[in-house]
Enzyme design. Structure first.
Site, PDB file in Angstrom:
ATOM      1  N   GLU A 389     -33.757   5.971   0.610  1.00 28.92           N
ATOM      2  CA  GLU A 389     -35.051   5.325   0.869  1.00 28.92           C
ATOM      3  C   GLU A 389     -35.653   4.710  -0.401  1.00 28.92           C
ATOM      4  O   GLU A 389     -36.866   4.702  -0.593  1.00 28.92           O
ATOM      5  CB  GLU A 389     -36.035   6.296   1.542  1.00 28.92           C
ATOM      6  CG  GLU A 389     -35.586   6.696   2.937  1.00 28.92           C
ATOM      7  CD  GLU A 389     -36.598   7.527   3.682  1.00 28.92           C
ATOM      8  OE1 GLU A 389     -37.816   7.248   3.550  1.00 28.92           O
ATOM      9  OE2 GLU A 389     -36.194   8.451   4.398  1.00 28.92           O
ATOM     10  N   GLU A 393     -35.162   4.373  -9.607  1.00 26.29           N
ATOM     11  CA  GLU A 393     -35.298   3.146 -10.396  1.00 26.29           C
ATOM     12  C   GLU A 393     -36.047   2.063  -9.606  1.00 26.29           C
ATOM     13  O   GLU A 393     -36.839   1.293 -10.170  1.00 26.29           O
ATOM     14  CB  GLU A 393     -33.910   2.646 -10.798  1.00 26.29           C
ATOM     15  CG  GLU A 393     -33.194   3.519 -11.816  1.00 26.29           C
ATOM     16  CD  GLU A 393     -32.631   4.804 -11.224  1.00 26.29           C
ATOM     17  OE1 GLU A 393     -32.273   5.720 -11.997  1.00 26.29           O
ATOM     18  OE2 GLU A 393     -32.547   4.910  -9.974  1.00 26.29           O
TER      19      GLU A 393
END
Length: 417
Positions: A389, A393
């Protein structure tokens, strides 16, 4: 709703869910086969009304409504938009459920969350016929849903989807053929239907994506299971000229990326809640262990190095929980900064849970690495939420992208002044 504390009713409900997870759901999970959909576990969640509650919201709130859901909305009317009074408490409810179930049984938490993730686009943006056909089956635990977004070459970069939906030459403008693959899809290949995101227009980035509801028995659709570190089912899907029609479109053609993002904005804070539940379980196990285990002439808790680590675990967990609750409250209030706050909540909570569980393993020593130990189980479970999801990052990029336009220096530079 204050985000810094829960009222007595919510606190009692969370305690009930923890007891349910430990006493009833955990034994059902233990009897399941790793990597397979546990339908008896889904049935137990349905019997206690938890699957239904994901879609209808907390008691006293007007539910979105669908045939079989109850509530005051007309049959076929979808859930109201975020910020509508009928949506009050939905994200917070979901977070409380996921945190409480995760504390006692991560498999039950994941089974519930995957039903929500796969079916929410239908509840939110589906047609009356789609909702009438599938949502009662989902909340009853009879139909397994899946959210099919990721691909071998398009994981975090969801706008780079390559699954193509081309006009069906047999029907012209009245249908498409899906060709391509999806990968790392939770509940695949055992789901009964998939919310599938495919490219219907080339060269338009996120604007050329359409969402489809694809039943598992549709011709040309096949799949296989993937062996993953975590125990819940994950698989690969192959679409070989799989036919879909306008009746299968979820939302509007070409607007499927918005359907996906609306779903993720709701579920990202609750992924953080899942992480918080695991962190709380690891913290409690560590408190019990360090209070009872003796070393160097006394209990571990009396060693300053240990006590400080435990204090750090508790502080980070509490901060993560507050951030998750704040993001959930923002979603329920229709805050325009939901994407940023959801990203912050998921980022901080999942990274915190990784730290807390890892530290708990270190303080427990070798026993925590034994197969079947709670921390061994959590150690395997806690890694994936930092990726799915939207990887950590990506969440940092979402946060930074939202921050710079708000800063006066950035605005001056953009305007050339």
């Amino acid at each position: 709703m204050p985000v810094f504390s829960l009222d007595p009713v919510q606190t009692a409900w969370c305690a009930e869910l923890r007891e349910l997870a430990v006493g009833t759901l955990r034994p059902l999970a233990a009897r399941g086969e790793p990597g397979r959909v546990n339908r008896p576990l889904l049935a137990a969640l349905a019997e206690r009304g938890l699957l239904k509650r994901m879609f209808t919201g907390p008691p006293g709130v007007s539910p979105g409504g669908f045939p079989g859901a109850g509530g005051g909305s007309p049959a076929g009317c979808g859930p109201p938009p975020p910020g509508d009074p009928g949506d009050t408490g939905r994200a917070l409810e979901l977070c409380l459920m996921r945190e409480s179930l995760a504390y006692g049984c991560t498999e039950a938490e994941t089974a519930l969350a995957l039903q929500g993730l796969g079916a929410w686009p239908v509840a939110r943006s589906g047609t009356p016929a789609q909702r009438a056909r599938w949502l009662p089956e989902v909340v009853a635990g009879r139909a397994v849903a899946a959210f099919a977004l990721s691909e071998p070459g398009a994981g975090s970069d969801a706008a780079a989807l390559a699954l193509r939906a081309v006009p069906d030459p047999r029907t012209g403008r009245d249908g498409w053929l899906l060709t391509g693959e999806k990968q790392w899809i939770s509940n695949a290949p055992e789901a009964d239907f998939y919310t599938v995101f495919a490219r219907t227009a080339e060269g338009t980035g996120s604007r050329g994506i359409t969402a489809f509801l694809v039943p598992a028995d549709r011709p040309g659709l096949s799949g296989s299971a993937l062996e993953m570190l975590s125990p819940h089912p994950v698989g690969r899907l192959v679409f070989d000229s799989t036919p879909v029609t306008p009746a299968d479109v979820v939302g509007e053609p070409g607007r499927g990326f918005r359907v996906a993002m609306d779903t993720l904005n709701l579920f990202r804070p609750s992924v953080g809640a899942f992480a918080v539940g695991m962190a709380l379980a690891a913290l409690d196990a560590t408190l019990a262990h360090t209070a009872a285990r003796t070393a160097f002439g006394g209990p571990l808790k009396d060693l300053q190095s240990v006590a400080h680590q435990v204090a750090e675990m508790a502080t980070r967990t509490e901060a993560a929980r507050l951030l998750v609750l704040s993001a959930a409250a923002a979603h329920d209030a229709g805050d325009p900064e939901v994407p940023r706050r959801s990203a912050m909540a998921k980022l901080f909570a999942t990274e915190t849970a990784q730290y807390v569980v890892d530290t708990a393993v270190q303080l427990h020593g070798a026993r925590a690495l034994q197969r079947g130990h709670l921390l061994e189980h959590l150690y395997r479970e806690v890694r994936a939420p930092r990726i799915y999801e939207g990887a950590s990052e990506i969440q940092r990029s979402v946060v930074a992208k939202a921050l710079y336009p708000r800063h006066p220096a950035a605005r001056r530079r953009e305007s050339g002044t």
